[in-house]
Motif scaffolding. Structure first.
Motif, short mmCIF file in Angstrom:
data_model
loop_
_atom_site.label_atom_id
_atom_site.label_comp_id
_atom_site.label_asym_id
_atom_site.label_seq_id
_atom_site.Cartn_x
_atom_site.Cartn_y
_atom_site.Cartn_z
N GLU A 86 1.21 -1.15 -0.17
CA GLU A 86 -0.18 0.52 -0.41
C GLU A 86 0.91 1.40 -0.19
O GLU A 86 0.53 2.11 -0.74
N THR A 87 1.80 0.86 0.19
CA THR A 87 3.37 2.36 0.01
C THR A 87 3.49 2.34 -1.40
O THR A 87 4.66 3.57 -0.77
N ARG A 89 3.61 3.38 -5.24
CA ARG A 89 2.65 4.38 -5.78
C ARG A 89 3.16 4.40 -6.79
O ARG A 89 4.18 3.93 -7.40
N ASP A 92 6.86 6.43 -8.19
CA ASP A 92 8.36 5.20 -7.77
C ASP A 92 9.45 4.82 -8.60
O ASP A 92 9.32 4.05 -8.92
N PHE A 117 1.47 0.95 -13.00
CA PHE A 117 0.10 0.35 -12.42
C PHE A 117 -0.82 0.86 -13.73
O PHE A 117 0.11 1.07 -14.53
N ASP A 164 9.92 9.35 -5.24
CA ASP A 164 8.62 9.15 -5.05
C ASP A 164 7.36 9.65 -5.53
O ASP A 164 7.42 11.10 -5.17
N GLU A 165 6.57 8.87 -5.94
CA GLU A 165 5.95 9.55 -6.82
C GLU A 165 6.05 10.56 -8.32
O GLU A 165 5.44 11.45 -8.16
#
Length: 555
Positions: A86-87, A89, A92, A117, A164-165
């Motif tokens: 869940e962390t 994204r 990433d 994704f 990070d994202e």
């Protein structure tokens, strides 16, 4: 294929997607190669790329080093241990070189990975791994046979986020650039790897847009099942039983393996082996890779090399041994441990299943690191060169000459022109090894005899060669091959011979002579065809005196 897939997806579409995944992995490989700064990547091809499923199992692989491809699934599993699903994204990008956090090999090898994704969920991963010439540590090139713990081998990157994202984590980049003697090269190689990931992610999104998310996922699952089906079919066709084998190493240590083959499992027991020591250790995951390569080569070389194929494989190790190093053990020369295991497994299989495996080959990465101030610019350079050598003969065929080991795969040596242009060395000679060894009715392939002449003072040489004392084995009466070694021929006179060494000083005019082994021979040498003997003499592979001694040649 499961029931749902049979009802909703046709095999032709699956086949198109599965082949497209292989093409995507190859395109990632080419993009990274073309953009990289270091010759170890763009010439030698010391890298690999993969497409993986959502769980981090290999679905398709690009070109490059087989032993690297098996790293990437294990690296994703290392990421999952630190980052709950869940962390993770979109956007990433993860980096890891630490074998205790999924990096698997040694600190010079950097893994980059990105999740893909679709429809709001993780459906795939793209990943690559490449050797970086210097990541800090106690010596230039970061590989030291004197290291006793991983802290001495360079900067550790324990599965962290580079992005990070989609937002760059500049602190991590700064740490990487600062902890290397070659910051410009590291920067270029890092961004080349990132570019490869972005190409892969883009192509997977194109596939999903064309075929749909569920079809894409089902095609990967089907491909995994095909790999497993092929492996289990191969197991059923083998004689079942338990087989043991042991082999003496250059150091005098004895490596041992027990193989158990059943209709459902291929069990490799390595629990009874020497304790970890120095920098010649392998991670548990690295040991699995060496076993995977031997398992596939023996059972079904043509099957898909994906995660499904290795489901029947069961590898047993003991923590604290060379095949399952525990923190903070060093792993700089992990590759020599793994290639010794790969080679021993093939030899064990040859012993128990004659006629399947050829005679022994030079079976070493022969990692050679040379560096120092460049004579023209004064800038620090480091060359990292794996070496080619001779492969073993088999009935009806001489062994191939000047090839990388099967563990190292379809890679290349660095051309002399590139080495001379980029590094502070002249290449005085590249020739096949004319030393005796490997004679037989069919002779072993020839190793190489390469001379690097140093162009400036205060350069260094580090190396790690196995099969330096115990040569490749012959089969069916063929003679053993010859060993791997390096000689330093001093300009002022004298020579020094090495198999493992760290930071040996070499100065202007000194010659670094790299000699790799001839493969083992096959069959009684007295039966070798006279025309083949004459050709070997003409090519300089064999002296007339040796021909008379070994072959009884009178021509």
């Amino acid at each position: 294929m499961n029931k749902h897939n049979q009802m909703t997806h046709d095999p032709v579409t699956f086949d198109i997607i599965q082949n497209a995944l292989e093409a995507v992995a190859d395109e990632m490989f080419v993009a990274q190669r073309k953009a990289s700064m270091s010759a170890i990547i763009y010439e030698v091809l010391d890298l690999s790329t993969s497409i993986l499923d959502a769980k981090g199992e290999i679905a398709a692989s690009g070109a490059g080093i087989p032993a690297f491809i098996g790293v990437l699934d294990k690296a994703i599993h290392g990421i999952f241990k630190k980052f709950p699903l869940e962390t993770i994204r979109p956007g990433d990008v993860f980096a890891s070189n630490d074998p205790y956090y999924g990096g698997v090999t040694h600190l010079n090898d950097m893994v980059l990975a990105a999740p893909v994704f679709a429809e709001g969920r993780l459906v795939s991963w793209v990943a690559n791994i490449a050797h970086w010439n210097d990541v800090g540590g106690m010596v230039p090139g970061s590989m030291s046979s004197d290291a006793t713990e991983i802290f001495q081998e360079g900067i550790r990157v324990p599965a962290v986020k580079l992005f990070d994202e989609g937002r760059e984590n500049s602190a991590v980049f700064d740490i990487l650039y600062t902890n290397t003697r070659l910051p410009e090269y590291l920067r270029g190689d890092l961004w080349a790897g990132i570019a490869g990931l972005r190409i892969g992610e883009r192509r997977i999104h194109e596939l999903i847009a064309k075929y749909g998310t569920s079809t894409f996922e089902a095609a990967i699952s089907d491909y995994m099942n095909l790999g497993e089906t092929r492996a289990r079919a191969a197991l059923k066709a083998l004689p079942h039983g338990t087989y043991s084998f042991e082999e003496e190493q250059d150091t005098g240590q004895i490596h041992k393996v027990t193989l158990t083959i059943t209709a459902e499992e291929f069990i490799v027991d390595l629990t009874d082996n020497p304790g970890q020591a120095g920098s010649s250790n392998s991670s548990r995951e690295g040991t699995e890779i060496a076993v995977q390569l031997a398992f596939k080569a023996f059972t079904d070389p043509e099957a898909p090399g994906n995660g499904g194929f290795f489901r029947p494989l069961n590898v047993k190790t003991k923590p604290g041994t060379i095949f399952h190093v525990q923190e903070p053990g060093a792993l700089g020369y992990y590759s020599e441990v793994e290639i010794r295991l790969f080679d021993m497994l093939l030899r064990a299989l040859a012993h128990h299943f004659p006629g399947i495996v050829p005679a022994g080959n030079f079976a070493s990465i022969c990692g050679t690191v040379v560096g120092g101030p460049h004579p023209e610019t004064g800038r620090h350079y480091t060359i990292v060169e794996p070496q080619v050598g001779g492969w073993g003969a088999w009935p009806g065929h001489d062994g191939p000459s000047g090839q990388f080991s099967g563990f190292h795969g379809e890679t290349f040596n660095c051309p002399a022109e590139v080495a001379e242009a980029r590094y502070g060395l002249w290449v005085d000679q590249i020739a096949l090894n004319a030393e005796p060894g490997g004679e037989g009715q069919w002779r072993g392939g020839k190793g190489i005899d390469v001379h690097y002449r140093v162009r400036a003072d205060h350069n260094f040489l580090s190396l790690g060669y196995t099969r330096s004392r115990i040569p490749p084995w012959g089969i069916e009466g063929g003679l053993d091959g010859s060993p791997n070694y390096v000689e330093v021929i001093r300009r002022k006179g004298g020579t020094e011979r090495f198999s493992f060494a760290t930071n040996v000083e070499v100065n202007e005019g000194d010659v670094i002579r790299v000699v790799t082994g001839n493969g083992g021979g096959c069959g009684d040498a007295k039966k070798r065809a006279p025309q083949d003997i004459a050709r070997d003499i003409k090519n300089g592979y064999l002296t007339t005196e040796r021909a008379r001694e070994i072959y009884g040649y009178e021509g």
